[in-house]
Design a protein around this motif. Structure first.
Motif, PDB file in Angstrom:
ATOM      1  N   GLU A 123       0.848  -1.201   0.000  1.00  0.00           N
ATOM      2  CA  GLU A 123       0.000   0.000   0.000  1.00  0.00           C
ATOM      3  C   GLU A 123       0.888   1.257   0.000  1.00  0.00           C
ATOM      4  O   GLU A 123       1.850   1.304  -0.746  1.00  0.00           O
ATOM      5  N   MET A 124       0.612   2.250   0.836  1.00  0.00           N
ATOM      6  CA  MET A 124       1.410   3.476   0.854  1.00  0.00           C
ATOM      7  C   MET A 124       2.754   3.281   1.562  1.00  0.00           C
ATOM      8  O   MET A 124       3.641   4.129   1.457  1.00  0.00           O
ATOM      9  N   GLY A 125       2.902   2.159   2.305  1.00  0.00           N
ATOM     10  CA  GLY A 125       4.124   1.971   3.074  1.00  0.00           C
ATOM     11  C   GLY A 125       4.310   3.132   4.041  1.00  0.00           C
ATOM     12  O   GLY A 125       3.372   3.571   4.700  1.00  0.00           O
ATOM     13  N   GLY A 126       5.523   3.670   4.086  1.00  0.00           N
ATOM     14  CA  GLY A 126       5.788   4.817   4.954  1.00  0.00           C
ATOM     15  C   GLY A 126       5.775   6.147   4.229  1.00  0.00           C
ATOM     16  O   GLY A 126       6.183   7.168   4.801  1.00  0.00           O
ATOM     17  N   VAL A 127       5.301   6.143   2.985  1.00  0.00           N
ATOM     18  CA  VAL A 127       5.377   7.341   2.148  1.00  0.00           C
ATOM     19  C   VAL A 127       4.524   8.481   2.693  1.00  0.00           C
ATOM     20  O   VAL A 127       4.964   9.634   2.751  1.00  0.00           O
ATOM     21  N   GLN A 128       3.288   8.181   3.091  1.00  0.00           N
ATOM     22  CA  GLN A 128       2.410   9.244   3.595  1.00  0.00           C
ATOM     23  C   GLN A 128       3.008   9.907   4.829  1.00  0.00           C
ATOM     24  O   GLN A 128       3.060  11.139   4.930  1.00  0.00           O
ATOM     25  N   THR A 129       3.480   9.097   5.753  1.00  0.00           N
ATOM     26  CA  THR A 129       4.081   9.628   6.973  1.00  0.00           C
ATOM     27  C   THR A 129       5.321  10.454   6.660  1.00  0.00           C
ATOM     28  O   THR A 129       5.537  11.531   7.244  1.00  0.00           O
ATOM     29  N   PHE A 130       6.129   9.948   5.738  1.00  0.00           N
ATOM     30  CA  PHE A 130       7.342  10.673   5.342  1.00  0.00           C
ATOM     31  C   PHE A 130       7.006  12.050   4.790  1.00  0.00           C
ATOM     32  O   PHE A 130       7.623  13.054   5.166  1.00  0.00           O
ATOM     33  N   MET A 131       6.028  12.113   3.899  1.00  0.00           N
ATOM     34  CA  MET A 131       5.679  13.389   3.274  1.00  0.00           C
ATOM     35  C   MET A 131       5.065  14.360   4.276  1.00  0.00           C
ATOM     36  O   MET A 131       5.342  15.561   4.253  1.00  0.00           O
ATOM     37  N   GLU A 132       4.230  13.845   5.156  1.00  0.00           N
ATOM     38  CA  GLU A 132       3.613  14.716   6.160  1.00  0.00           C
ATOM     39  C   GLU A 132       4.660  15.265   7.130  1.00  0.00           C
ATOM     40  O   GLU A 132       4.556  16.411   7.586  1.00  0.00           O
ATOM     41  N   LYS A 133       5.665  14.470   7.424  1.00  0.00           N
ATOM     42  CA  LYS A 133       6.736  14.922   8.318  1.00  0.00           C
ATOM     43  C   LYS A 133       7.643  15.924   7.607  1.00  0.00           C
ATOM     44  O   LYS A 133       7.999  16.964   8.168  1.00  0.00           O
TER      45      LYS A 133
END
Length: 212
Positions: free
Chosen positions: A168-178
């Motif tokens: 799925e999104m993996g850690g990408v969403q969290t990375f971008m939000e951070k």
């Protein structure tokens, strides 16, 4: 005397044609992901830019005619009437899947910033920037970070999207939000790679959900 007049007229005509052809050739731009000056390709009046890194070789399941992420990017581009910018690595990744996995792991471990071949686009005129890539080791490929480090997305609406093989999104969403904690980062879209060619409806439904 008549011959001299005719020759002079012919020389003048040829000179005019040469000048016209030279002017036309100088006004053209490259048909790749960016023009020679680094501008993103598209219609020129778009308020959204779709940035993506996509591959046709070294893919699990075999080589492709069109990369999974590029297919998704083109669906976004068409719906948004956006410009596009394809990230092209200066050094090609390996053609085999196993070797690509090894390179990706080394880049992750060393926090690498692989060089991008084509000039970075001028993002100043865009309100919204979509950023897409396959998920490698639960994250964006490091070449995406090369792009992000090289452009100023302050004040933009940033929208991640990925293709994947089950993460799925993996850690990408969290990375971008951070990374862009002071900016507007919208909910990303994960598309399973082998289903990318049939993802148009899912892409458009996601964009409508986001308010586009």
């Amino acid at each position: 005397m008549n011959i001299r007049r005719n020759v002079s007229w012919l020389v003048a005509l040829i000179s005019s044609l040469v000048l016209m052809l030279t002017a036309c050739s100088q006004s053209g731009t490259s048909a790749t992901g960016a023009s020679e000056s680094g501008a993103a390709s598209g219609g020129g009046d778009a308020k959204a830019l779709v940035v993506y890194f996509s591959r046709t070789k070294g893919i699990e399941g075999g080589d492709l005619d069109i990369g999974h992420t590029k297919r998704v990017a083109m669906f976004i581009k068409d719906y948004m009437k956006a410009d596009e910018y394809e990230i092209v690595p200066a050094k090609d990744y390996p053609d085999t899947y196993d070797e690509t996995v090894e390179v990706a792991e080394k880049e992750l471990d060393s926090d690498a910033r692989p060089e991008i071949k084509n000039p970075l686009p001028d993002v100043s005129g865009y309100d919204t920037v979509f950023v897409g890539a396959p998920v490698w080791y639960d994250e964006y490929p490091k070449i995406i970070e090369t792009f992000l480090d090289g452009v100023d997305l302050k004040g933009k609406t940033i929208v991640p999207f990925v293709t994947h093989e089950g993460s799925e999104m993996g850690g990408v969403q969290t990375f971008m939000e951070k990374k862009y904690s002071g900016e507007k980062v919208l909910k990303g879209l994960p598309i399973e790679g082998p289903k990318s060619a049939e993802s148009k409806d899912a892409v458009e439904a996601w964009l409508k959900e986001l308010g586009f």
